[in-house]
Design a protein around this motif. Structure first.
Motif, PDB file in Angstrom:
ATOM      1  N   PHE A  51     -21.102 -62.985  13.168  1.00 24.30           N
ATOM      2  CA  PHE A  51     -20.334 -61.954  12.465  1.00 24.30           C
ATOM      3  C   PHE A  51     -20.627 -60.522  12.912  1.00 24.30           C
ATOM      4  CE2 PHE A  51     -21.043 -65.509   9.433  1.00 24.30           C
ATOM      5  CZ  PHE A  51     -19.764 -66.015   9.488  1.00 24.30           C
ATOM      6  N   ASN A  67     -11.604 -62.165  17.731  1.00 28.40           N
ATOM      7  CA  ASN A  67     -11.707 -61.945  16.282  1.00 28.40           C
ATOM      8  C   ASN A  67     -10.888 -62.975  15.502  1.00 28.40           C
ATOM      9  OD1 ASN A  67     -13.436 -59.569  15.824  1.00 28.40           O
ATOM     10  ND2 ASN A  67     -11.921 -58.485  17.057  1.00 28.40           N
ATOM     11  N   GLU A  68      -9.742 -63.354  16.068  1.00 26.38           N
ATOM     12  CA  GLU A  68      -8.889 -64.346  15.405  1.00 26.38           C
ATOM     13  C   GLU A  68      -9.588 -65.699  15.328  1.00 26.38           C
ATOM     14  OE1 GLU A  68      -4.463 -66.391  15.971  1.00 26.38           O
ATOM     15  OE2 GLU A  68      -5.130 -64.800  17.335  1.00 26.38           O
ATOM     16  N   MET A  97     -12.808 -66.222  15.244  1.00 24.51           N
ATOM     17  CA  MET A  97     -13.851 -66.116  14.221  1.00 24.51           C
ATOM     18  C   MET A  97     -13.270 -66.313  12.822  1.00 24.51           C
ATOM     19  SD  MET A  97     -16.055 -62.895  15.680  1.00 24.51           S
ATOM     20  CE  MET A  97     -16.899 -62.703  14.119  1.00 24.51           C
ATOM     21  N   GLU A  98     -12.122 -65.718  12.577  1.00 20.53           N
ATOM     22  CA  GLU A  98     -11.500 -65.827  11.263  1.00 20.53           C
ATOM     23  C   GLU A  98     -11.014 -67.241  10.970  1.00 20.53           C
ATOM     24  OE1 GLU A  98      -8.444 -62.904  11.217  1.00 20.53           O
ATOM     25  OE2 GLU A  98      -9.827 -61.190  11.339  1.00 20.53           O
ATOM     26  N   HIS A 107     -15.450 -70.961   7.982  1.00 18.95           N
ATOM     27  CA  HIS A 107     -15.166 -71.108   6.561  1.00 18.95           C
ATOM     28  C   HIS A 107     -16.138 -72.124   5.962  1.00 18.95           C
ATOM     29  CE1 HIS A 107     -11.050 -69.165   6.568  1.00 18.95           C
ATOM     30  NE2 HIS A 107     -11.325 -69.252   7.859  1.00 18.95           N
ATOM     31  N   SER A 121     -16.611 -67.592   4.977  1.00 17.51           N
ATOM     32  CA  SER A 121     -15.429 -67.262   4.183  1.00 17.51           C
ATOM     33  C   SER A 121     -15.174 -68.304   3.104  1.00 17.51           C
ATOM     34  CB  SER A 121     -14.207 -67.168   5.098  1.00 17.51           C
ATOM     35  OG  SER A 121     -13.025 -67.020   4.355  1.00 17.51           O
ATOM     36  N   GLU A 181     -12.152 -68.602   1.885  1.00 14.81           N
ATOM     37  CA  GLU A 181     -10.755 -68.987   2.055  1.00 14.81           C
ATOM     38  C   GLU A 181     -10.650 -70.410   2.623  1.00 14.81           C
ATOM     39  OE1 GLU A 181      -7.926 -67.226   1.329  1.00 14.81           O
ATOM     40  OE2 GLU A 181      -9.292 -65.805   0.334  1.00 14.81           O
ATOM     41  N   SER A 232      -9.726 -73.405   4.972  1.00 15.45           N
ATOM     42  CA  SER A 232      -9.488 -73.450   6.412  1.00 15.45           C
ATOM     43  C   SER A 232      -8.027 -73.775   6.698  1.00 15.45           C
ATOM     44  CB  SER A 232     -10.365 -74.514   7.077  1.00 15.45           C
ATOM     45  OG  SER A 232     -11.725 -74.213   6.919  1.00 15.45           O
TER      46      SER A 232
END
Length: 339
Positions: free
Chosen positions: A16, A95-96, A98-99, A103, A133, A135, A137
């Motif tokens: 991160f 970055n995408e 990683m997002e 999770h 996260s 959120e 997956s």
């Protein structure tokens, strides 16, 4: 085990807090990756050829090709060649990724080690999960479309790595442990005699896996078309195969010894994880062992259809010299320079 605390401390920092805005360093890493991949793909040309051939018909192999094979290498080369104009795009994709990946509901932990350390692991895992996260997956359906490209990859090398591949399960043939004995026999008998002894290649290999993916491949081979002809002749050879009891015993011992190789802790953990993910049980292991130990001449003869599947697939990939690729262009749909 005394490094586990450090591992859990450094993981969130790497995941991160990695800085993607250092343009100079990103380019260095990209060029290093390109150089390493080019060197690896050529020096291990047999693995490169097999992986690419299997990507024509196997969804999992196509995925591996996209993230760690020739398709990925092409992406790396494109970013390296157009680095300045595509830098922002590359950073955006990093970055995408990683997002998408990191999770809580996407976390799997596999541990191999002492019981004492295992019991103290849960607290560290829970603490690590808090950095992930909350959120859900995103799981998109990936549609695989088989495409037989039959590629010849030209390199500066003067030797070839030639592969033919297919999936026998897609042709209605079941997996059996006797295929492990066949693999050993081919490496010491048919392929060895025709490709190594007569053909002058440094090596030759074959495999018939539990998923059905199978191949024959040569290593540092002076030939190309002649090697494909040897692969195509394997089925006829197996139909009339014969061997003494002593030789069959050696082949069986060779197969079972590969299954019983002593493993270090890391290898034990990886085998266990693979069995868990692949739903491969102890009963499956025992059945395979029994089929290896009971293998005889008749069993090897009965495997001729497995070699015929490779013969009839017409899937060929070669990594080698420009001269040999050009002189055997009729084998390929596409020829291109690899590196």
């Amino acid at each position: 085990e005394d490094k586990i605390d450090f591992a859990f401390k450094i993981l969130p920092e790497i995941l991160f807090k990695s800085k993607f805005d250092d343009k100079k360093r990103i380019k260095e890493v990209l060029l290093m990756l390109k150089s390493r991949m080019a060197s690896s793909m050529i020096s291990a040309g047999h693995s490169t050829a097999v992986a690419r051939a299997e990507s024509y018909f196997s969804a999992s192999s196509k995925y591996i090709d996209e993230v760690n094979g020739i398709s990925f290498y092409d992406v790396v080369c494109d970013y390296a060649e157009h680095f300045d104009e595509k830098f922002n795009e590359l950073v955006g994709k990093l970055n995408e990724v990683m997002e998408i990946l990191f999770h809580k509901d996407n976390l799997m932990v596999d541990y191999t080690g002492s019981k004492d350390t295992f019991e103290s692991l849960f607290e560290k895992i829970e603490k690590f999960k808090k950095t992930l996260s909350d959120e859900p997956s995103a799981h998109d359906k990936w549609i695989f479309k088989p495409e037989n490209k039959n590629e010849g990859f030209k390199t500066a090398s003067q030797v070839q790595y030639v592969a033919k591949s297919a999936n026998f399960k897609k042709n209605g043939l079941p997996y059996t442990g006797a295929l492990k004995v066949l693999q050993v026999m081919m490496g010491y008998d048919y392929l060895w005699m025709n490709i190594r002894v007569k053909g002058g290649a440094y090596g030759c290999m074959s495999a018939f896996t539990r998923t059905g993916d199978s191949y024959m491949v040569s290593y540092r081979d002076p030939h190309l078309k002649e090697t494909v002809d040897v692969f195509n002749g394997a089925a006829d050879y197996l139909r009339t195969f014969d061997a003494s009891k002593r030789d069959m015993t050696k082949y069986v011992i060779g197969a079972i010894s590969n299954m019983d190789t002593p493993l270090n802790p890391r290898a034990k953990g990886l085998r266990s994880l693979s069995a868990y993910i692949g739903n491969y049980s102890f009963e499956d292991v025992q059945k395979e062992r029994d089929e290896v130990l009971s293998c005889n001449v008749d069993a090897i003869r009965s495997l001729a259809p497995y070699a015929a599947v490779i013969r009839d697939s017409e899937i060929v990939v070669a990594v080698g010299s420009e001269e040999k690729i050009r002189s055997s262009e009729n084998l390929f749909k596409i020829t291109r320079t690899l590196a």
